[in-house]
Design an enzyme around this catalytic site. Structure first.
Site, mmCIF file in Angstrom:
data_model
loop_
_atom_site.group_PDB
_atom_site.id
_atom_site.type_symbol
_atom_site.label_atom_id
_atom_site.label_comp_id
_atom_site.label_asym_id
_atom_site.label_seq_id
_atom_site.Cartn_x
_atom_site.Cartn_y
_atom_site.Cartn_z
ATOM 1 N N GLU A 1 51.032 8.089 57.107
ATOM 2 C CA GLU A 1 51.084 9.555 57.069
ATOM 3 C C GLU A 1 52.027 9.986 55.955
ATOM 4 O OE1 GLU A 1 51.148 11.400 61.210
ATOM 5 O OE2 GLU A 1 51.640 9.311 61.666
ATOM 6 N N GLU B 1 55.850 4.726 72.031
ATOM 7 C CA GLU B 1 55.791 4.374 70.605
ATOM 8 C C GLU B 1 56.472 3.030 70.404
ATOM 9 O OE1 GLU B 1 57.704 6.931 67.817
ATOM 10 O OE2 GLU B 1 56.412 8.660 68.194
ATOM 11 N N GLU C 1 58.866 6.001 57.251
ATOM 12 C CA GLU C 1 58.097 6.674 58.303
ATOM 13 C C GLU C 1 56.635 6.873 57.901
ATOM 14 O OE1 GLU C 1 58.794 7.831 61.311
ATOM 15 O OE2 GLU C 1 60.959 7.993 61.496
ATOM 16 N N LYS D 1 54.797 12.905 56.435
ATOM 17 C CA LYS D 1 55.858 12.857 57.438
ATOM 18 C C LYS D 1 57.209 13.069 56.780
ATOM 19 C CE LYS D 1 56.001 10.796 61.163
ATOM 20 N NZ LYS D 1 56.218 9.871 62.288
#
Length: 378
Positions: free
Chosen positions: A349, A279, A358, A352
């Site tokens: 997203e 990541e 995030e 999350k």
């Protein structure tokens, strides 16, 4: 349930496995509303020449959609499944039989868990789960084709400034994992997030250009094993700190009693463990103090006093564009050359948990349009 796969079937599968090696992949997280269906997502990967995908847990529609493509997959084992798989070989057999064997031509890595903490209930079962999964792969002729590892974060190391001082804070947890990877010649998967380190550091303590790969001069000088290291970006410093900490892990024997240590003299007896970046990304959304990677930089860390707002679409675009260019051919001062890297992440997203930032790492909008224009994934 025992795994039953004939060698003829396995041999057929191996004919098409990993014909080319992808250098740049993208993480496909699915914790969001109104995301494209799996088939549309795979079509996006193909259209934009994204050669590898990280999937954090088995998802049947995605696994099926990947069949017949050249996309290589890093398939995750959910954290909550690790103890079950690690404690019983038959559970590992079932997991591999269901999620791996039918899709073996696509899978390059199995990542057993993501960012497991040494004090968590899953921690004692990570290495046994890796062993059990590899045992099942070996039984089906896939043990050298599919690599088993785990994805860790840089919060597991201490004294990371300068990188040559880096070491793991909990050897009891990490040493069996590193030994497993070394024996089997599998890479350690590392989530490297310079953006989070930057945002957690004292204001003005890290130059923004050092984060965004725009620095042209050494911000940090270091020496490791007699080699002078010049760091012009934070990604390299974090990558090399993890690499150095990993190489310091060794297994010592005191008569019949086995102990854990970090012994530089013993390092020459072990083959180095390689790293893949599982990541790395930068948010384009709101940020509050992040809890994942506490970073303690010294007061004298070089600073340019910038007060720029880092969490912007333009800065995220700069990070991804320069990261791709950097890992394709440049590498780090300690590990020059290409670095296999998975960009985080495919979509924003909104479900999350944790810091609001995030939820804004997406490279693409939910309707499939690139957020940052054309990036060179190939």
């Amino acid at each position: 349930m025992a795994v039953a796969a004939s060698w003829l079937i396995v041999a057929f599968l191996l004919l098409g496995i990993h014909s080319t090696e992808a250098q740049i992949g993208v993480c496909y997280g699915r914790l969001g509303d109104n995301l494209p269906c799996a088939e549309e997502v795979v079509n996006l990967y193909e259209y934009y020449n994204i050669g590898a995908m990280r999937l954090y847990e088995p998802d049947l529609p995605t696994l099926e959609a990947l069949q017949g493509t050249n996309i290589q997959l890093m398939l995750g084992v959910r954290n909550q499944d690790i103890s079950c798989i690690g404690s019983d070989q038959s559970n590992a057999d079932d997991w591999v039989e269901t999620n791996v064997l039918p899709y073996a031509t696509t899978i390059k890595y199995i990542a057993v868990g993501n960012e497991i903490k040494p004090n968590s209930t899953e921690a004692p079962w990570v290495e046994p789960a890796m062993q059990n999964i590899l045992c099942t792969l070996n039984a089906n002729g896939l043990g050298t084709e599919i690599k088993v590892s785990t994805a860790i974060d840089t919060g597991l190391i201490k004294n990371s400034y300068p990188p040559s001082n880096a070491e793991f804070s909990n050897l009891t947890y990490i040493t069996p994992i590193i030994n497993f990877l070394r024996v089997n010649d599998f890479p350690l998967l590392v989530n490297i997030q310079p953006y989070i380190a930057y945002m957690n550091a004292p204001k003005g303590s890290i130059p923004l250009d050092y984060l965004l790969f725009r620095e042209t001069h050494c911000v940090l000088n270091d020496t490791y094993n007699g080699v002078n290291l010049c760091y012009k970006n934070l990604f390299d410093a974090m990558y090399d700190a993890m690499y150095i900490a990993t190489q310091k892990v060794c297994e010592c024997h005191n008569n019949s009693n086995k102990t854990l240590c970090q012994d530089k003299k013993s390092m020459s007896n072990y083959k180095p463990v390689q790293q893949a970046v599982s990541e790395s990304g930068q948010s384009s959304g709101k940020f509050k103090k992040h809890h994942r990677f506490p970073v303690n930089f010294p007061a004298n860390f070089p600073a340019n006093g910038d007060g720029d707002v880092v969490t912007t679409v333009e800065n995220a675009k700069t990070y991804y564009k320069n990261l791709i260019k950097h890992v394709k051919k440049e590498g780090t001062p300690l590990r020059p050359g290409a670095i296999e890297t998975y960009l985080f992440a495919m979509f924003d997203e909104d479900k999350k948990p944790g810091d609001e930032s995030e939820r804004f790492y997406g490279l693409f909008t939910n309707d499939g349009h690139p957020k940052y224009g054309k990036l060179d994934f190939s």
